[in-house]
Scaffold this motif. Structure first.
Motif, PDB file in Angstrom:
ATOM      1  N   UNK A   1       0.821  -1.211   0.000  1.00  0.00           N
ATOM      2  CA  UNK A   1       0.000   0.000   0.000  1.00  0.00           C
ATOM      3  C   UNK A   1       0.851   1.255   0.000  1.00  0.00           C
ATOM      4  N   UNK A   2       1.935   1.243   0.763  1.00  0.00           N
ATOM      5  CA  UNK A   2       2.806   2.414   0.799  1.00  0.00           C
ATOM      6  C   UNK A   2       3.329   2.770  -0.590  1.00  0.00           C
ATOM      7  N   UNK A   3       3.588   1.753  -1.404  1.00  0.00           N
ATOM      8  CA  UNK A   3       4.195   1.994  -2.709  1.00  0.00           C
ATOM      9  C   UNK A   3       3.174   2.117  -3.850  1.00  0.00           C
ATOM     10  N   UNK A   4       2.013   1.459  -3.721  1.00  0.00           N
ATOM     11  CA  UNK A   4       1.160   1.332  -4.903  1.00  0.00           C
ATOM     12  C   UNK A   4      -0.303   1.706  -4.688  1.00  0.00           C
ATOM     13  N   UNK A   5      -0.687   2.118  -3.505  1.00  0.00           N
ATOM     14  CA  UNK A   5      -2.078   2.528  -3.310  1.00  0.00           C
ATOM     15  C   UNK A   5      -2.430   3.680  -4.248  1.00  0.00           C
ATOM     16  N   UNK A   6      -3.564   3.540  -4.933  1.00  0.00           N
ATOM     17  CA  UNK A   6      -4.032   4.572  -5.857  1.00  0.00           C
ATOM     18  C   UNK A   6      -3.425   4.509  -7.239  1.00  0.00           C
ATOM     19  N   UNK A   7      -2.521   3.559  -7.481  1.00  0.00           N
ATOM     20  CA  UNK A   7      -1.892   3.473  -8.796  1.00  0.00           C
ATOM     21  C   UNK A   7      -2.707   2.594  -9.743  1.00  0.00           C
TER      22      UNK A   7
ATOM     23  N   UNK B   1       6.728  -4.092 -14.784  1.00  0.00           N
ATOM     24  CA  UNK B   1       7.445  -3.189 -13.878  1.00  0.00           C
ATOM     25  C   UNK B   1       6.430  -2.471 -12.996  1.00  0.00           C
ATOM     26  N   UNK B   2       6.912  -1.660 -12.081  1.00  0.00           N
ATOM     27  CA  UNK B   2       6.050  -0.824 -11.260  1.00  0.00           C
ATOM     28  C   UNK B   2       5.021  -1.615 -10.489  1.00  0.00           C
ATOM     29  N   UNK B   3       3.757  -1.170 -10.589  1.00  0.00           N
ATOM     30  CA  UNK B   3       2.692  -1.781  -9.804  1.00  0.00           C
ATOM     31  C   UNK B   3       2.457  -3.231 -10.209  1.00  0.00           C
ATOM     32  N   UNK B   4       2.683  -3.580 -11.472  1.00  0.00           N
ATOM     33  CA  UNK B   4       2.515  -4.976 -11.890  1.00  0.00           C
ATOM     34  C   UNK B   4       3.552  -5.865 -11.209  1.00  0.00           C
ATOM     35  N   UNK B   5       4.788  -5.402 -11.181  1.00  0.00           N
ATOM     36  CA  UNK B   5       5.829  -6.169 -10.487  1.00  0.00           C
ATOM     37  C   UNK B   5       5.537  -6.239  -8.992  1.00  0.00           C
ATOM     38  N   UNK B   6       5.053  -5.131  -8.428  1.00  0.00           N
ATOM     39  CA  UNK B   6       4.701  -5.125  -7.021  1.00  0.00           C
ATOM     40  C   UNK B   6       3.585  -6.106  -6.705  1.00  0.00           C
ATOM     41  N   UNK B   7       2.625  -6.213  -7.611  1.00  0.00           N
ATOM     42  CA  UNK B   7       1.520  -7.151  -7.403  1.00  0.00           C
ATOM     43  C   UNK B   7       2.013  -8.593  -7.427  1.00  0.00           C
TER      44      UNK B   7
END
Length: 440
Positions: free
Chosen positions: A232-238, A329-335
């Protein structure tokens, strides 16, 4: 003979369309609304550009209404998307078709259309009574076994004695007919609070429970909780862009869409999720949870993806390898990191399979008041072909109060306009056939 008096309760698109149709046919019309002004939810819809309708072929358009397609079709065919555009043009509001086929006012605002519409209604003699919250009927012969013969006669004749809460206390209004267009159950602060369900059920009207539609969902991860604090800290709202999604409903039908969605504080929301919200919600109700599969790389086949991920990465970091070989990358990698175990990252075939079908366990819809719209409402089986309540002669129902749902994209507003016009026209026709003695 004196002009028939009609009360329209609800000042949204359905109610205003009904009011216009009634006024055109010579009725004395008053629109009652609980809020300080009418059209508040309509104005909110305009903040995003006011998606009035959609320009796709009518057969495809009607298919967006699912199980209620055949029920709504005659009303929408009588006031189809092109007629809605022409109506807006008649109010001085030009429209255009966007790249997705959605139709918007040229100015991308709701306020100019609403102002012109209200001016036209007032010129036609429509009156407005705001801060009037409908409470039901002053008497209810349908549920009172000791009702008088006079009350029974009034019910059969369609005479309405309506209760309203006002700033000056409760008031009773008499009308020859009533159009109810009180909206669904979402966005209570704008007037659509579903409070009408209780008085209608008390009057013997069958009302399906109001449920969220076009809504977000709460997720549960491998640990049995929602998103981790780190995620959530990195990707909430993305936004998750250029993804595809699929789910299976309780009947085993597969539903699939492509688009984008959004990571929320408790789960997932956005256009792609809204488009699948009906089968996801129904699965939740039937089974207690639902699975939404996300394809994070819809442009690549599973075989190609597995082969690319199996290539040696040399001295590159795994993040760089994932980006260069799979475009992740980004939110996809985070997921992926949020949902997969380390062993799956070490196996290119399993990682590819997860990228192509990332399962998100959904455990709840977001609350009804957060939803864009609602499902449920007055069942069509409780109405006759003219949208009049079988249990209450002279009472017509329109808009989101009715038991139908549709995705965003102009389908919600179009059906509200069309059923409002249909209810107002039907009420005027019904009144023209009713004998009314002169009032004292």
């Amino acid at each position: 003979m004196e002009r028939a008096r009609v009360a329209v309760v609800g000042g949204g698109p359905a109610g205003l369309m009904a009011a216009g149709a009634l006024a055109e046919r010579g009725c004395t019309v008053t629109v009652y609304d609980a809020m300080p002004s009418v059209g508040r939810k309509f104005l909110l819809a305009g903040r995003g550009g006011l998606n009035l309708t959609h320009a796709e072929p009518l057969a495809d358009f009607l298919g967006r209404y699912g199980a209620r397609r055949d029920t709504l079709a005659p009303r929408i065919e009588a006031f189809p998307p092109q007629a809605l555009r022409e109506w807006a043009h008649g109010l001085g509001v030009e429209t255009f078709v966007g790249s997705s086929g959605r139709v918007f006012p040229q100015e991308m605002k709701a306020a100019p259309l609403l102002r012109a519409w209200l001016a036209r209604l007032r010129a036609a003699g429509v009156r407005f009574a705001v801060r009037h919250r409908w409470l039901g009927w002053a008497e209810d012969p349908a549920q009172d076994g000791a009702a008088t013969d006079a009350a029974d006669d009034a019910l059969r004749a369609g005479l309405q004695h309506l209760r309203f809460a006002t700033p000056d206390g409760e008031q009773t209004v008499e009308a020859d007919a009533l159009v109810l267009a009180l909206g669904g159950g979402s966005w209570a602060k704008l007037g659509s609070d579903g409070a009408w369900v209780a008085p209608l059920r008390a009057a013997g009207v069958e009302v399906a429970d109001l449920l969220p539609a076009n809504c977000g969902f709460d997720v549960v991860g491998p640990a049995g909780t929602g998103w981790s604090a780190h995620f959530l800290d990195h990707f909430r709202g993305q936004p998750l862009k250029s993804v595809a999604a699929r789910c299976t409903d309780p009947a085993g039908r597969v539903h699939a869409r492509a688009g984008e969605c959004l990571i929320s504080a408790t789960g997932i929301e956005g256009g792609l999720v809204y488009a699948l919200s009906a089968p996801l919600r129904d699965t939740l109700l039937a089974r207690g949870e639902a699975v939404l599969e996300l394809d994070l790389a819809p442009g690549r086949s599973l075989e190609r993806l597995a082969a690319e991920l199996a290539r040696p990465r040399g001295s590159r970091s795994f993040s760089s390898h994932l980006h260069s070989q799979a475009g992740i990358k980004g939110v996809k990698a985070g997921l992926l990191r949020e949902c997969l175990a380390k062993a799956e990252f070490d196996d290119p075939a399993r990682l590819a399979a997860a990228i192509k079908a990332m399962p998100l366990r959904l455990v709840a819809t977001r609350p009804l008041d957060e939803a864009i719209s609602s499902a449920g409402g007055v069942r069509f089986e409780a109405l006759d072909a003219q949208l009049m309540l079988r249990a209450r002669p002279g009472v017509f129902v329109a808009g989101e109060m009715l038991d139908w749902e549709a995705p965003t994209g102009g389908y919600l507003l179009t059906a509200c306009f069309a059923t409002g016009l249909a209810a107002g026209t039907a009420a005027a026709d019904w009144l023209s056939q009713q004998p009314r003695p002169p009032r004292p």
